[in-house]
Design an enzyme around this catalytic site. Structure first.
Site, PDB file in Angstrom:
ATOM      1  CE  LYS A   1      -1.839   1.658   3.999  1.00 41.76           C
ATOM      2  NZ  LYS A   1      -1.492   3.083   4.180  1.00 41.76           N
ATOM      3  CG  ASN A   2       2.451   2.749   3.540  1.00 42.62           C
ATOM      4  OD1 ASN A   2       1.274   3.024   3.355  1.00 42.62           O
ATOM      5  ND2 ASN A   2       2.988   2.621   4.741  1.00 42.62           N
TER       6      ASN A   2
ATOM      7  NE  ARG B   1      -0.036  10.973   9.699  1.00 40.33           N
ATOM      8  CZ  ARG B   1      -0.318   9.759   9.271  1.00 40.33           C
ATOM      9  NH1 ARG B   1      -1.206   9.023   9.900  1.00 40.33           N
ATOM     10  NH2 ARG B   1       0.284   9.255   8.210  1.00 40.33           N
TER      11      ARG B   1
ATOM     12  NE  ARG C   1      -6.760   4.258   5.534  1.00 46.15           N
ATOM     13  CZ  ARG C   1      -5.789   4.503   6.422  1.00 46.15           C
ATOM     14  NH1 ARG C   1      -6.036   4.424   7.707  1.00 46.15           N
ATOM     15  NH2 ARG C   1      -4.600   4.848   6.032  1.00 46.15           N
TER      16      ARG C   1
ATOM     17  CB  CYS D   1      -5.355  10.752  10.494  1.00 44.41           C
ATOM     18  SG  CYS D   1      -3.890  10.028  11.184  1.00 44.41           S
TER      19      CYS D   1
ATOM     20  CG  ASP E   1       2.655   1.643   9.403  1.00 45.95           C
ATOM     21  OD1 ASP E   1       2.383   2.553  10.203  1.00 45.95           O
ATOM     22  OD2 ASP E   1       2.743   1.830   8.171  1.00 45.95           O
TER      23      ASP E   1
HETATM   24  C1  UD1 Z   1       4.136   7.029   6.102  1.00 45.07           C
HETATM   25  C2  UD1 Z   1       3.277   5.799   5.947  1.00 45.07           C
HETATM   26  C3  UD1 Z   1       2.686   5.376   7.285  1.00 45.07           C
HETATM   27  C4  UD1 Z   1       3.786   5.202   8.313  1.00 45.07           C
HETATM   28  C5  UD1 Z   1       4.665   6.450   8.377  1.00 45.07           C
HETATM   29  C6  UD1 Z   1       5.858   6.274   9.302  1.00 45.07           C
HETATM   30  C7  UD1 Z   1       2.443   6.050   3.692  1.00 45.07           C
HETATM   31  C8  UD1 Z   1       1.272   6.267   2.807  1.00 45.07           C
HETATM   32  N1  UD1 Z   1       2.219   6.095   5.012  1.00 45.07           N
HETATM   33  O1  UD1 Z   1       3.282   8.086   6.539  1.00 45.07           O
HETATM   34  O2  UD1 Z   1       1.990   4.144   7.108  1.00 45.07           O
HETATM   35  O3  UD1 Z   1       3.203   4.966   9.575  1.00 45.07           O
HETATM   36  O4  UD1 Z   1       5.164   6.769   7.061  1.00 45.07           O
HETATM   37  O5  UD1 Z   1       6.634   5.206   8.916  1.00 45.07           O
HETATM   38  O6  UD1 Z   1       3.542   5.786   3.232  1.00 45.07           O
HETATM   39  N2  UD1 Z   1       5.821  14.842  10.476  1.00 45.07           N
HETATM   40  C9  UD1 Z   1       5.895  16.186  10.799  1.00 45.07           C
HETATM   41  N3  UD1 Z   1       5.816  17.104   9.792  1.00 45.07           N
HETATM   42  C10 UD1 Z   1       5.673  16.749   8.487  1.00 45.07           C
HETATM   43  C11 UD1 Z   1       5.609  15.384   8.161  1.00 45.07           C
HETATM   44  C12 UD1 Z   1       5.690  14.446   9.186  1.00 45.07           C
HETATM   45  O7  UD1 Z   1       6.014  16.534  11.962  1.00 45.07           O
HETATM   46  O8  UD1 Z   1       5.619  17.645   7.621  1.00 45.07           O
HETATM   47  C13 UD1 Z   1       5.885  13.830  11.548  1.00 45.07           C
HETATM   48  C14 UD1 Z   1       4.580  13.032  11.643  1.00 45.07           C
HETATM   49  O9  UD1 Z   1       3.611  13.689  12.421  1.00 45.07           O
HETATM   50  C15 UD1 Z   1       5.025  11.732  12.262  1.00 45.07           C
HETATM   51  C16 UD1 Z   1       6.437  11.554  11.697  1.00 45.07           C
HETATM   52  O10 UD1 Z   1       6.846  12.848  11.230  1.00 45.07           O
HETATM   53  O11 UD1 Z   1       5.114  11.859  13.657  1.00 45.07           O
HETATM   54  C17 UD1 Z   1       6.521  10.558  10.560  1.00 45.07           C
HETATM   55  O12 UD1 Z   1       5.688  10.977   9.512  1.00 45.07           O
HETATM   56  P1  UD1 Z   1       5.965  10.607   7.991  1.00 45.07           P
HETATM   57  O13 UD1 Z   1       7.252   9.855   7.878  1.00 45.07           O
HETATM   58  O14 UD1 Z   1       5.799  11.837   7.180  1.00 45.07           O
HETATM   59  O15 UD1 Z   1       4.780   9.607   7.705  1.00 45.07           O
HETATM   60  P2  UD1 Z   1       3.784   9.598   6.492  1.00 45.07           P
HETATM   61  O16 UD1 Z   1       4.497   9.843   5.216  1.00 45.07           O
HETATM   62  O17 UD1 Z   1       2.607  10.439   6.821  1.00 45.07           O
END
Ligand code: UD1
Length: 417
Positions: free
Chosen positions: A22-23, A121, A397, A116, A305
């Site tokens: 998925k990711n 997020r 999902r 979420c 995850d």
């Molecule tokens: C992706 C995965 C999700 C997984 C996560 C962490 C997908 C579709 N989803 O989510 O399943 O749990 O990686 O491995 O690939 N953060 C900030 N600011 C930002 C962006 C992120 O503070 O602009 C923080 C987030 O709140 C979180 C952490 O960084 O605490 C990790 O987030 P991120 O690596 O961005 O995860 P996703 O890409 O949302």
């Protein structure tokens, strides 16, 4: 409302195939916007988030068709740079379309993604990187509007190795005039798969899987055919299920190296693990042993995850385990439900202390997030009596035919509509 009904107590035995990731496929679907051509994506899982992404693509003007588990996207007809709020709300990871649309159209308007089920997020890292690339960003009335004439390629340092921010930068910088680097980039296998996908289109990206990614911009991209990598979290979920029930399960279509942080924890639990090129067999005799300390971290650390499914297995371990959840604030929502099933888990902030009990007991439960749903189903497979798990919209999902896979391993599980 549909629910999963599980009669626990059967050991799992047999073979199950893991579907495409998925990711990995979600950013790849966003990347189809870039080439204005044909995209053939094999092993695309039939998941709610995938269908939502395809709806977004259709809304932008793409054509989409399924042939079995292959999805074909033609992005030649993109007619708008706008994603309406209703589609954005379907899926938090739709933020990845922002970079893709900017890349293709030089402008994009999307509604601001909210929080979420896992907590806030933020997208500050995405927007900071976009600004550094010369993109003007206007945030008003719940919408983000981005405009740029020419991408200003630069060296971007991420304060945190965000998966989504790394992917968004790769998408924006792939079609540009100059070289962009990302340091402290996320190193997840899904980033490597996005690099492979973009490079098959004609992009010039290197370094994915390490903390420095170099993107040499090109002026146009072409058609592409690609097979998505296997879903390492689905694989980890089946392994955790076997750890909770005992038995011997072979998972196929896996890349063992992607599973290492999870298999290392399961080995500590006393599980036998044998790996082949693209398969892995777990053999579990008795109750799992506890693990000393699991910390969720960016890859190659233990994946957040996989925390809920592994916690379910640890809830029946012969001793006490400790988990620290460092990635998301609200990722213990499955704990009160596990405790209703007789687990003994205490949470204080980021830390969960899991005192293993001999066996869980069946109960009516409700899932509030994707991996939490999988954790409750695993608990039900172990539990004495009948467990019901509601909230399957979350499960759907990320898991395709999960109950079919488990039933094929001998579980007594059925979905009741
Ligand atoms: C992706 C995965 C999700 C997984 C996560 C962490 C997908 C579709 N989803 O989510 O399943 O749990 O990686 O491995 O690939 N953060 C900030 N600011 C930002 C962006 C992120 O503070 O602009 C923080 C987030 O709140 C979180 C952490 O960084 O605490 C990790 O987030 P991120 O690596 O961005 O995860 P996703 O890409 O949302």
């Amino acid at each position: 409302m549909s629910k999963m009904v599980i009669e626990g107590g059967r050991r799992l035995d047999g073979l199950v195939r893991v579907h495409g990731s998925k990711n990995a496929v979600l950013p790849i679907l966003a990347a189809t916007v870039l080439n204005g051509g044909t995209n053939i994506i094999h092993d695309c899982p039939g998941l709610k988030d995938v269908y939502s992404s395809i709806e977004i693509l259709k809304g932008l003007g793409c054509k989409a068709a399924w042939e079995g588990s292959t999805v074909i996207i033609d992005s030649g007809g993109i007619a708008t740079h706008y994603i309406p709020e209703a589609l954005m709300r379907e899926m938090r990871s739709s933020i990845i379309f922002l970079g893709a649309i900017i890349s293709r159209c030089r402008k994009a308007t999307i509604s601001m993604p909210g929080g979420c089920e896992l907590g806030p997020r933020p997208i500050d890292l995405h927007l900071k990187a976009f600004r550094q690339l010369g993109i003007a960003i206007d945030e008003a009335h719940g919408y983000i509007t981005c405009n740029v004439d020419e991408i200003k390629c630069d060296d971007i340092h991420l304060d945190f190795p965000s998966v989504g921010a790394t992917e968004n930068i790769m998408l924006v910088a792939a079609l540009a005039n100059g070289v962009t680097t990302v340091s402290n980039a996320a190193k997840e296998p899904e980033i490597v798969d996005l690099q492979s996908y973009l490079n098959k289109m004609g992009a010039k990206i290197s370094g994915a899987g390490t903390s420095v990614i170099t993107i040499e911009g090109v002026s146009a991209l072409g058609g592409v055919e690609h097979r998505v990598i296997p879903d390492r979290i689905v694989a980890a979920t089946y392994l955790s299920a076997a750890a909770a029930t005992g038995g011997s399960v072979t998972i196929t279509n896996v890349i063992p190296a992607h599973l290492q942080p999870v298999t290392s924890a399961l080995k500590e639990c006393g599980c036998g693990l044998r790996q082949e090129k693209d398969a892995m067999t777990i053999t579990v005799g008795d109750r799992p042993r506890p693990v000393d300390f699991i910390r969720t971290l960016p890859h190659p650390g233990f994946p957040t995850d996989a925390q809920p499914p592994v916690m379910s297995a640890l809830s029946v371990a012969a001793g006490t385990s400790v988990i620290a959840e460092n990635m998301f604030e609200n990722r213990y929502k499955h704990v009160p439900e596990l405790n209703r099933m007789g687990a003994d888990i205490k949470v204080d902030g980021r830390v969960a202390v899991i005192r293993g009990v001999k066996r869980l007991s069946g109960a009516k439960t409700s899932a509030t997030d994707l991996r939490g749903a999988a954790a409750l189903i695993i608990a039900g497979l172990n539990a004495e009596g009948v467990t019901e798990v509601e909230g399957l919209c979350h499960l759907d999902r990320g898991y395709e035919f999960f109950e079919v896979g488990l039933a094929g391993l001998g579980a007594n599980i059925k979905r009741v509509e």
